[in-house]
Design a protein around this motif. Sequence first.
Motif, PDB file in Angstrom:
ATOM      1  N   GLY A   5       0.754  -1.238   0.000  1.00  0.00           N
ATOM      2  CA  GLY A   5       0.000   0.000   0.000  1.00  0.00           C
ATOM      3  C   GLY A   5       0.787   1.291   0.000  1.00  0.00           C
ATOM      4  O   GLY A   5       0.184   2.346   0.092  1.00  0.00           O
ATOM      5  N   LEU A   6       2.101   1.236  -0.066  1.00  0.00           N
ATOM      6  CA  LEU A   6       2.878   2.476  -0.026  1.00  0.00           C
ATOM      7  C   LEU A   6       3.084   3.021  -1.424  1.00  0.00           C
ATOM      8  O   LEU A   6       3.511   2.304  -2.311  1.00  0.00           O
ATOM      9  N   ARG A   7       2.790   4.316  -1.587  1.00  0.00           N
ATOM     10  CA  ARG A   7       3.013   4.969  -2.874  1.00  0.00           C
ATOM     11  C   ARG A   7       3.867   6.196  -2.622  1.00  0.00           C
ATOM     12  O   ARG A   7       3.607   6.945  -1.678  1.00  0.00           O
ATOM     13  N   GLU A  18       6.092  12.810  -1.258  1.00  0.00           N
ATOM     14  CA  GLU A  18       4.901  12.508  -0.478  1.00  0.00           C
ATOM     15  C   GLU A  18       4.731  10.995  -0.446  1.00  0.00           C
ATOM     16  O   GLU A  18       4.944  10.331  -1.455  1.00  0.00           O
ATOM     17  N   VAL A  19       4.364  10.477   0.719  1.00  0.00           N
ATOM     18  CA  VAL A  19       4.100   9.049   0.862  1.00  0.00           C
ATOM     19  C   VAL A  19       2.607   8.891   1.107  1.00  0.00           C
ATOM     20  O   VAL A  19       2.059   9.481   2.037  1.00  0.00           O
ATOM     21  N   ASP A  20       1.950   8.122   0.247  1.00  0.00           N
ATOM     22  CA  ASP A  20       0.512   7.855   0.388  1.00  0.00           C
ATOM     23  C   ASP A  20       0.337   6.417   0.860  1.00  0.00           C
ATOM     24  O   ASP A  20       0.963   5.497   0.320  1.00  0.00           O
ATOM     25  N   PHE A  21      -0.512   6.246   1.864  1.00  0.00           N
ATOM     26  CA  PHE A  21      -0.734   4.889   2.393  1.00  0.00           C
ATOM     27  C   PHE A  21      -2.018   4.862   3.203  1.00  0.00           C
ATOM     28  O   PHE A  21      -2.627   5.899   3.474  1.00  0.00           O
ATOM     29  N   THR A  22      -2.434   3.670   3.589  1.00  0.00           N
ATOM     30  CA  THR A  22      -3.620   3.491   4.417  1.00  0.00           C
ATOM     31  C   THR A  22      -3.193   2.990   5.789  1.00  0.00           C
ATOM     32  O   THR A  22      -2.380   2.074   5.898  1.00  0.00           O
ATOM     33  N   LYS A  47      -1.051   8.239  14.015  1.00  0.00           N
ATOM     34  CA  LYS A  47      -2.323   7.678  14.458  1.00  0.00           C
ATOM     35  C   LYS A  47      -3.167   7.492  13.209  1.00  0.00           C
ATOM     36  O   LYS A  47      -3.346   8.423  12.431  1.00  0.00           O
ATOM     37  N   GLY A  48      -3.659   6.293  13.024  1.00  0.00           N
ATOM     38  CA  GLY A  48      -4.396   5.982  11.806  1.00  0.00           C
ATOM     39  C   GLY A  48      -5.639   6.826  11.610  1.00  0.00           C
ATOM     40  O   GLY A  48      -6.376   7.090  12.559  1.00  0.00           O
ATOM     41  N   GLN A  49      -5.846   7.259  10.358  1.00  0.00           N
ATOM     42  CA  GLN A  49      -7.056   8.000   9.971  1.00  0.00           C
ATOM     43  C   GLN A  49      -7.537   7.514   8.610  1.00  0.00           C
ATOM     44  O   GLN A  49      -8.105   8.279   7.843  1.00  0.00           O
ATOM     45  N   GLY A  50      -7.235   6.274   8.257  1.00  0.00           N
ATOM     46  CA  GLY A  50      -7.612   5.801   6.922  1.00  0.00           C
ATOM     47  C   GLY A  50      -6.535   6.160   5.918  1.00  0.00           C
ATOM     48  O   GLY A  50      -5.400   5.747   6.044  1.00  0.00           O
ATOM     49  N   GLN A  51      -6.907   7.013   4.928  1.00  0.00           N
ATOM     50  CA  GLN A  51      -5.935   7.425   3.903  1.00  0.00           C
ATOM     51  C   GLN A  51      -5.005   8.503   4.458  1.00  0.00           C
ATOM     52  O   GLN A  51      -5.480   9.472   5.030  1.00  0.00           O
ATOM     53  N   HIS A  52      -3.721   8.331   4.262  1.00  0.00           N
ATOM     54  CA  HIS A  52      -2.741   9.321   4.707  1.00  0.00           C
ATOM     55  C   HIS A  52      -1.933   9.824   3.526  1.00  0.00           C
ATOM     56  O   HIS A  52      -1.614   9.069   2.617  1.00  0.00           O
ATOM     57  N   LYS A  53      -1.580  11.082   3.590  1.00  0.00           N
ATOM     58  CA  LYS A  53      -0.608  11.670   2.658  1.00  0.00           C
ATOM     59  C   LYS A  53       0.396  12.418   3.516  1.00  0.00           C
ATOM     60  O   LYS A  53       0.053  13.444   4.092  1.00  0.00           O
ATOM     61  N   GLU A  54       1.593  11.868   3.643  1.00  0.00           N
ATOM     62  CA  GLU A  54       2.618  12.478   4.485  1.00  0.00           C
ATOM     63  C   GLU A  54       3.686  13.113   3.618  1.00  0.00           C
ATOM     64  O   GLU A  54       4.284  12.440   2.774  1.00  0.00           O
ATOM     65  N   LYS A  55       3.937  14.391   3.844  1.00  0.00           N
ATOM     66  CA  LYS A  55       5.027  15.057   3.127  1.00  0.00           C
ATOM     67  C   LYS A  55       6.323  14.811   3.872  1.00  0.00           C
ATOM     68  O   LYS A  55       6.384  14.985   5.087  1.00  0.00           O
ATOM     69  N   VAL A  56       7.350  14.378   3.147  1.00  0.00           N
ATOM     70  CA  VAL A  56       8.648  14.090   3.740  1.00  0.00           C
ATOM     71  C   VAL A  56       9.689  14.976   3.069  1.00  0.00           C
ATOM     72  O   VAL A  56       9.704  15.107   1.845  1.00  0.00           O
ATOM     73  N   GLY A  57      10.541  15.587   3.874  1.00  0.00           N
ATOM     74  CA  GLY A  57      11.634  16.393   3.344  1.00  0.00           C
ATOM     75  C   GLY A  57      12.954  15.904   3.913  1.00  0.00           C
ATOM     76  O   GLY A  57      13.105  15.814   5.119  1.00  0.00           O
ATOM     77  N   LEU A  58      13.872  15.541   3.036  1.00  0.00           N
ATOM     78  CA  LEU A  58      15.202  15.072   3.456  1.00  0.00           C
ATOM     79  C   LEU A  58      16.259  15.971   2.814  1.00  0.00           C
ATOM     80  O   LEU A  58      16.979  15.544   1.917  1.00  0.00           O
ATOM     81  N   LYS A  80      11.023   1.403  -2.083  1.00  0.00           N
ATOM     82  CA  LYS A  80      12.272   2.109  -2.390  1.00  0.00           C
ATOM     83  C   LYS A  80      11.969   3.472  -2.977  1.00  0.00           C
ATOM     84  O   LYS A  80      11.014   3.639  -3.720  1.00  0.00           O
ATOM     85  N   VAL A  81      12.824   4.438  -2.640  1.00  0.00           N
ATOM     86  CA  VAL A  81      12.698   5.772  -3.226  1.00  0.00           C
ATOM     87  C   VAL A  81      14.105   6.193  -3.666  1.00  0.00           C
ATOM     88  O   VAL A  81      15.095   5.858  -3.030  1.00  0.00           O
ATOM     89  N   ILE A  82      14.165   6.897  -4.793  1.00  0.00           N
ATOM     90  CA  ILE A  82      15.455   7.325  -5.347  1.00  0.00           C
ATOM     91  C   ILE A  82      15.559   8.841  -5.235  1.00  0.00           C
ATOM     92  O   ILE A  82      14.678   9.571  -5.699  1.00  0.00           O
TER      93      ILE A  82
END
Length: 85
Positions: A5-7, A18-22, A47-58, A80-82
Amino acid sequence: AVETGLRVVPNRNDGQFEVDFTLEAGKDGILSVVDMIGVSWYEKKLKGQGQHKEKVGLPNAAAGVYIIQLRKDNQLETKKVIIIR
């Protein structure tokens, strides 16, 4: 490790993505990003809320392949992410 489920959008990026997951409502999860030798670059408790969209900055991560991990219950989902600079 289950790759389901990870996108990741976009999946060639400059360290901003952005990581999208349930994650089921009320469930605990941990989203993390590690490099190929296991060093952690990001970790966030969720904390689960169903659909998540998390912005990640590295911003300090070198170019290369990283593994996004979502731990929930006794499951570990990976993707994996490139990062390109």
